[in-house]
Design a protein around this motif. Structure first.
Motif, PDB file in Angstrom:
ATOM      1  N   ASN A  30      17.439  29.240   1.680  1.00  0.00           N
ATOM      2  CA  ASN A  30      17.248  27.779   1.273  1.00  0.00           C
ATOM      3  C   ASN A  30      17.968  26.602   2.291  1.00  0.00           C
ATOM      4  N   TYR A  31      18.234  27.167   3.399  1.00  0.00           N
ATOM      5  CA  TYR A  31      18.521  25.952   4.557  1.00  0.00           C
ATOM      6  C   TYR A  31      17.888  24.551   4.618  1.00  0.00           C
ATOM      7  N   ASP A  32      18.558  23.639   4.564  1.00  0.00           N
ATOM      8  CA  ASP A  32      17.653  22.369   4.805  1.00  0.00           C
ATOM      9  C   ASP A  32      17.393  22.097   6.310  1.00  0.00           C
ATOM     10  N   GLU A  33      15.868  22.324   6.631  1.00  0.00           N
ATOM     11  CA  GLU A  33      15.648  22.370   8.073  1.00  0.00           C
ATOM     12  C   GLU A  33      15.594  21.100   8.507  1.00  0.00           C
ATOM     13  N   SER A  34      15.493  19.935   7.601  1.00  0.00           N
ATOM     14  CA  SER A  34      15.777  18.510   8.179  1.00  0.00           C
ATOM     15  C   SER A  34      17.016  18.324   8.859  1.00  0.00           C
ATOM     16  N   LEU A  35      18.198  19.172   8.616  1.00  0.00           N
ATOM     17  CA  LEU A  35      19.465  18.717   9.211  1.00  0.00           C
ATOM     18  C   LEU A  35      19.480  19.120  10.882  1.00  0.00           C
ATOM     19  N   VAL A  36      18.484  19.660  11.272  1.00  0.00           N
ATOM     20  CA  VAL A  36      18.129  20.159  12.714  1.00  0.00           C
ATOM     21  C   VAL A  36      17.128  19.417  13.288  1.00  0.00           C
ATOM     22  N   ASP A  37      17.322  18.255  14.308  1.00  0.00           N
ATOM     23  CA  ASP A  37      16.310  17.543  14.750  1.00  0.00           C
ATOM     24  C   ASP A  37      16.253  17.672  16.266  1.00  0.00           C
ATOM     25  N   LEU A  38      15.819  18.726  16.838  1.00  0.00           N
ATOM     26  CA  LEU A  38      15.564  19.068  18.210  1.00  0.00           C
ATOM     27  C   LEU A  38      14.292  18.920  18.550  1.00  0.00           C
ATOM     28  N   LEU A  39      13.939  18.430  19.978  1.00  0.00           N
ATOM     29  CA  LEU A  39      12.623  18.138  20.656  1.00  0.00           C
ATOM     30  C   LEU A  39      12.153  19.524  21.288  1.00  0.00           C
ATOM     31  N   ASN A  40      13.100  20.229  21.758  1.00  0.00           N
ATOM     32  CA  ASN A  40      12.654  21.495  22.596  1.00  0.00           C
ATOM     33  C   ASN A  40      12.554  22.585  21.564  1.00  0.00           C
ATOM     34  N   PRO A  41      11.281  23.147  21.396  1.00  0.00           N
ATOM     35  CA  PRO A  41      10.885  24.132  20.445  1.00  0.00           C
ATOM     36  C   PRO A  41      11.696  25.486  20.576  1.00  0.00           C
ATOM     37  N   HIS A  42      12.096  25.850  21.777  1.00  0.00           N
ATOM     38  CA  HIS A  42      12.874  27.066  22.020  1.00  0.00           C
ATOM     39  C   HIS A  42      14.307  26.706  21.452  1.00  0.00           C
ATOM     40  N   ASN A  43      14.772  25.691  21.326  1.00  0.00           N
ATOM     41  CA  ASN A  43      16.275  25.397  21.031  1.00  0.00           C
ATOM     42  C   ASN A  43      15.985  25.150  19.459  1.00  0.00           C
ATOM     43  N   LEU A  44      15.141  24.631  18.927  1.00  0.00           N
ATOM     44  CA  LEU A  44      14.800  24.369  17.724  1.00  0.00           C
ATOM     45  C   LEU A  44      14.855  25.604  16.847  1.00  0.00           C
ATOM     46  N   VAL A  45      14.020  26.397  17.156  1.00  0.00           N
ATOM     47  CA  VAL A  45      13.835  27.729  16.441  1.00  0.00           C
ATOM     48  C   VAL A  45      15.176  28.472  16.479  1.00  0.00           C
ATOM     49  N   ASN A  46      15.654  28.582  17.609  1.00  0.00           N
ATOM     50  CA  ASN A  46      17.046  29.445  17.708  1.00  0.00           C
ATOM     51  C   ASN A  46      18.008  28.566  16.670  1.00  0.00           C
ATOM     52  N   SER A  47      18.179  27.297  16.565  1.00  0.00           N
ATOM     53  CA  SER A  47      19.217  26.595  15.728  1.00  0.00           C
ATOM     54  C   SER A  47      18.868  26.907  14.472  1.00  0.00           C
ATOM     55  N   LEU A  48      17.492  26.926  14.122  1.00  0.00           N
ATOM     56  CA  LEU A  48      17.122  26.886  12.729  1.00  0.00           C
ATOM     57  C   LEU A  48      17.578  28.564  12.336  1.00  0.00           C
ATOM     58  N   ALA A  49      17.104  29.397  13.070  1.00  0.00           N
ATOM     59  CA  ALA A  49      17.216  31.045  12.615  1.00  0.00           C
ATOM     60  C   ALA A  49      18.633  31.231  12.543  1.00  0.00           C
ATOM     61  N   GLU A  50      19.491  30.755  13.423  1.00  0.00           N
ATOM     62  CA  GLU A  50      21.069  30.930  13.164  1.00  0.00           C
ATOM     63  C   GLU A  50      21.560  30.474  12.087  1.00  0.00           C
ATOM     64  N   ASN A  51      21.348  29.076  11.813  1.00  0.00           N
ATOM     65  CA  ASN A  51      21.699  28.381  10.635  1.00  0.00           C
ATOM     66  C   ASN A  51      21.432  29.087   9.271  1.00  0.00           C
ATOM     67  N   LYS A  52      20.159  29.556   9.284  1.00  0.00           N
ATOM     68  CA  LYS A  52      19.583  30.294   8.113  1.00  0.00           C
ATOM     69  C   LYS A  52      20.531  31.650   8.026  1.00  0.00           C
ATOM     70  N   ALA A  53      20.531  32.521   9.116  1.00  0.00           N
ATOM     71  CA  ALA A  53      21.500  33.628   9.077  1.00  0.00           C
ATOM     72  C   ALA A  53      22.955  33.236   8.550  1.00  0.00           C
ATOM     73  N   SER A  54      23.480  32.193   9.110  1.00  0.00           N
ATOM     74  CA  SER A  54      24.930  31.779   8.931  1.00  0.00           C
ATOM     75  C   SER A  54      25.077  31.071   7.466  1.00  0.00           C
ATOM     76  N   THR A  55      23.992  30.819   6.828  1.00  0.00           N
ATOM     77  CA  THR A  55      24.007  30.279   5.607  1.00  0.00           C
ATOM     78  C   THR A  55      23.901  31.586   4.569  1.00  0.00           C
ATOM     79  N   VAL A  56      23.257  32.588   4.823  1.00  0.00           N
ATOM     80  CA  VAL A  56      23.420  33.787   3.848  1.00  0.00           C
ATOM     81  C   VAL A  56      24.613  34.484   4.202  1.00  0.00           C
ATOM     82  N   ALA A  57      25.019  34.344   5.587  1.00  0.00           N
ATOM     83  CA  ALA A  57      26.156  35.033   5.709  1.00  0.00           C
ATOM     84  C   ALA A  57      27.446  34.723   5.075  1.00  0.00           C
TER      85      ALA A  57
END
Length: 194
Positions: A30-57
């Protein structure tokens, strides 16, 4: 046995993991994806994936936690899940006859050894040049509203794709070859979870 936690609500990701013999515990971040505002798709998905995993951790002391996120980039525009049918139809009108890149970020956290691996899979998707009636009918099924890029390769949307170049499962939301590499980097094998 080490527990494996999938930090995602995606039924497609869960199905892919079960297909290879991993029966994960599912815990949606349930991570709020709007907290990440990156224009590079590679960096965007990596950041979102890591934040989601870290939230659950935060709720666990041990185990492996896999977070993922996918977006589609077409002509410099980044598409996540469409907000409504109108948006999905407009996207398909731009995507048809075009080529996009599907980016899936993967973050694998090893809480047992305080390590992590973050990688991005990229697959080229060639969209069929379909007519408006087909687009409207496809969007009316509801399938595109649940998927990054407004299509599901493993569903009706697969019929509207001419070809892909790269990892097939990456387009579904989880690159199995990339996951194998990530497990190996953390000194695990898929057979550890059978």
């Amino acid at each position: 046995m080490t527990k494996f936690i999938l930090a995602s609500a995606s039924p497609a990701r869960l199905k892919l993991l079960k297909m290879i013999g991993i029966n994960p515990q599912v815990e949606v971040s349930n991570y709020d994806e709007s907290l990440v505002d990156l224009l590079n798709p590679h960096n965007l998905v990596n950041s979102l994936a890591e934040n989601k995993a870290s939230t659950v951790a935060q709720n666990h002391r041990d185990g492996l936690i896999l977070g993922c996120d996918s977006v589609l980039a077409v002509n410099g525009e980044i598409y996540g899940k469409p907000e409504n049918e109108k948006e999905a139809i407009n996207r398909w009108r731009k995507m048809r006859g075009n080529v996009g890149k599907l980016y899936t970020g993967h973050a694998l956290l090893d809480l047992n050894h305080n390590q992590k691996v973050v990688k991005c899979g990229i697959t080229e998707v060639y969209f069929a040049d379909v007519d408006d009636d087909t687009i409207v009918a496809y969007v009316a099924t509801g399938e595109p509203l649940k998927c990054a890029g407004s299509f599901a390769l493993e569903g009706r949307g697969g019929f509207l794709i001419d070809k892909i170049i790269g990892c097939h499962s990456n387009v579904i939301g989880l690159s199995l070859p990339l996951l194998r590499q990530m497990l190996s980097e953390l000194n695990y094998r898929v057979t550890d979870f059978w």
